[in-house]
Design a protein around this motif. Structure first.
Motif, PDB file in Angstrom:
ATOM      1  N   UNK A 251     -22.167  -3.636   4.157  1.00 46.93           N
ATOM      2  CA  UNK A 251     -21.796  -4.066   2.800  1.00 46.93           C
ATOM      3  C   UNK A 251     -20.476  -3.422   2.372  1.00 46.93           C
ATOM      4  N   UNK A 252     -20.341  -2.133   2.671  1.00 40.27           N
ATOM      5  CA  UNK A 252     -19.125  -1.410   2.290  1.00 40.27           C
ATOM      6  C   UNK A 252     -17.908  -1.975   3.021  1.00 40.27           C
ATOM      7  N   UNK A 253     -18.041  -2.195   4.321  1.00 41.93           N
ATOM      8  CA  UNK A 253     -16.934  -2.745   5.115  1.00 41.93           C
ATOM      9  C   UNK A 253     -16.538  -4.121   4.586  1.00 41.93           C
ATOM     10  N   UNK A 254     -17.525  -4.985   4.370  1.00 36.22           N
ATOM     11  CA  UNK A 254     -17.242  -6.335   3.876  1.00 36.22           C
ATOM     12  C   UNK A 254     -16.592  -6.299   2.500  1.00 36.22           C
ATOM     13  N   UNK A 255     -17.081  -5.428   1.623  1.00 35.74           N
ATOM     14  CA  UNK A 255     -16.532  -5.329   0.266  1.00 35.74           C
ATOM     15  C   UNK A 255     -15.082  -4.865   0.308  1.00 35.74           C
ATOM     16  N   UNK A 256     -14.813  -3.838   1.108  1.00 39.34           N
ATOM     17  CA  UNK A 256     -13.442  -3.341   1.207  1.00 39.34           C
ATOM     18  C   UNK A 256     -12.519  -4.405   1.788  1.00 39.34           C
ATOM     19  N   UNK A 257     -12.995  -5.111   2.803  1.00 43.16           N
ATOM     20  CA  UNK A 257     -12.186  -6.157   3.434  1.00 43.16           C
ATOM     21  C   UNK A 257     -11.915  -7.290   2.443  1.00 43.16           C
ATOM     22  N   UNK A 258     -12.952  -7.738   1.758  1.00 46.16           N
ATOM     23  CA  UNK A 258     -12.802  -8.821   0.782  1.00 46.16           C
ATOM     24  C   UNK A 258     -11.960  -8.393  -0.420  1.00 46.16           C
ATOM     25  N   UNK A 259     -11.899  -7.090  -0.679  1.00 45.43           N
ATOM     26  CA  UNK A 259     -11.093  -6.541  -1.772  1.00 45.43           C
ATOM     27  C   UNK A 259      -9.630  -6.352  -1.339  1.00 45.43           C
ATOM     28  N   UNK A 260      -9.310  -6.714  -0.078  1.00 47.37           N
ATOM     29  CA  UNK A 260      -7.946  -6.625   0.479  1.00 47.37           C
ATOM     30  C   UNK A 260      -7.367  -5.209   0.376  1.00 47.37           C
ATOM     31  N   UNK A 261      -8.162  -4.222   0.738  1.00 44.93           N
ATOM     32  CA  UNK A 261      -7.725  -2.823   0.672  1.00 44.93           C
ATOM     33  C   UNK A 261      -6.614  -2.574   1.688  1.00 44.93           C
ATOM     34  N   UNK A 262      -5.505  -1.987   1.213  1.00 44.18           N
ATOM     35  CA  UNK A 262      -4.429  -1.597   2.129  1.00 44.18           C
ATOM     36  C   UNK A 262      -4.420  -0.066   2.249  1.00 44.18           C
ATOM     37  N   UNK A 263      -3.491   0.460   3.007  1.00 49.87           N
ATOM     38  CA  UNK A 263      -3.430   1.903   3.228  1.00 49.87           C
ATOM     39  C   UNK A 263      -3.264   2.692   1.946  1.00 49.87           C
TER      40      UNK A 263
ATOM     41  N   UNK B 132     -12.196  -4.081  11.466  1.00 52.60           N
ATOM     42  CA  UNK B 132     -12.296  -3.147  12.591  1.00 52.60           C
ATOM     43  C   UNK B 132     -11.732  -1.772  12.217  1.00 52.60           C
ATOM     44  N   UNK B 133     -10.595  -1.761  11.491  1.00 56.31           N
ATOM     45  CA  UNK B 133     -10.003  -0.480  11.072  1.00 56.31           C
ATOM     46  C   UNK B 133     -10.935   0.258  10.107  1.00 56.31           C
ATOM     47  N   UNK B 134     -11.487  -0.467   9.152  1.00 60.19           N
ATOM     48  CA  UNK B 134     -12.400   0.158   8.188  1.00 60.19           C
ATOM     49  C   UNK B 134     -13.612   0.715   8.921  1.00 60.19           C
ATOM     50  N   UNK B 135     -14.190  -0.084   9.832  1.00 66.05           N
ATOM     51  CA  UNK B 135     -15.361   0.359  10.596  1.00 66.05           C
ATOM     52  C   UNK B 135     -15.035   1.589  11.434  1.00 66.05           C
ATOM     53  N   UNK B 136     -13.859   1.605  12.059  1.00 69.98           N
ATOM     54  CA  UNK B 136     -13.454   2.740  12.889  1.00 69.98           C
ATOM     55  C   UNK B 136     -13.337   4.019  12.055  1.00 69.98           C
ATOM     56  N   UNK B 137     -12.734   3.914  10.876  1.00 70.78           N
ATOM     57  CA  UNK B 137     -12.599   5.089  10.005  1.00 70.78           C
ATOM     58  C   UNK B 137     -13.978   5.611   9.617  1.00 70.78           C
ATOM     59  N   UNK B 138     -14.884   4.695   9.244  1.00 70.03           N
ATOM     60  CA  UNK B 138     -16.227   5.111   8.840  1.00 70.03           C
ATOM     61  C   UNK B 138     -17.021   5.662  10.025  1.00 70.03           C
ATOM     62  N   UNK B 139     -16.884   5.041  11.201  1.00 69.94           N
ATOM     63  CA  UNK B 139     -17.596   5.520  12.398  1.00 69.94           C
ATOM     64  C   UNK B 139     -17.139   6.918  12.816  1.00 69.94           C
ATOM     65  N   UNK B 140     -15.850   7.211  12.613  1.00 66.71           N
ATOM     66  CA  UNK B 140     -15.298   8.508  13.023  1.00 66.71           C
ATOM     67  C   UNK B 140     -15.352   9.562  11.926  1.00 66.71           C
TER      68      UNK B 140
END
Length: 181
Positions: free
Chosen positions: A60-72, A27-35
């Protein structure tokens, strides 16, 4: 040492922080990309992730970042190295600000004692909008090159002299702050 107000009384919980050592949710990744109105963040992330992954959609980008365990920290480092013609941290900060991220929240003592968000005794904040910070109080102190404090003058006019470090100059220095007021 400064005591500050953010947006004249808005509390840290009322901000949207990029948490330095916490994994971003989908949700955080999607929000950053949406905004991301300018598209700078999306472009930088697509560029970065398409080197190692097949990225054809935002999902694909959101899923990849999430699966890659991206932190701040990871996100900020990626953006600092990939936004604009001459990538830098300031451009990354401004892009995140325009996408609704007010700044970075990181655990106090994360460097000195390895604290994490789960073990921290407090937090430090980096605010991306310089106009959001108002200095309320300043504590002035005299210290050695190694950071040991000789003395301090507090906002209420109280003077502190460190009995282990005081010298003949310390009281003169500290009381001069009162005379300057």
């Amino acid at each position: 040492l400064y005591q500050v107000s953010l947006h004249n009384g808005k509390t840290p919980s009322e901000y949207t922080w990029l948490e330095w050592d916490k994994e971003l949710s989908q949700e955080q990744i999607k929000s950053i990309l949406d905004n991301d109105i300018s598209g700078e963040i999306s472009e930088a992330l697509y560029y970065y992730y398409s080197e190692n992954y097949d990225i054809s959609t935002t999902k694909d980008l959101i899923d990849t970042m999430y699966n890659d365990s991206v932190n701040g920290k990871n996100l900020y480092d990626i953006l600092s190295k990939n936004i604009g013609e001459n990538p830098n941290a300031k451009d990354a900060s401004l892009a995140l600000l325009s996408a609704g991220i007010d700044g970075i929240k990181y655990p106090a003592e994360s460097i000195s004692r390895g604290a994490t968000s789960d073990t921290a005794r407090g937090f430090n904040y980096v605010v991306f909008d310089e106009n959001a910070v108002t200095i309320d109080e300043v504590v002035e102190f005299m210290k050695t090159k190694d950071g040991e404090i000789y003395g301090a003058k507090f906002p209420d006019g109280t003077i502190y002299l460190n009995p282990e470090k005081v010298n003949a100059n310390t009281p003169i220095h500290e009381f001069s702050h009162l005379w300057q007021q």
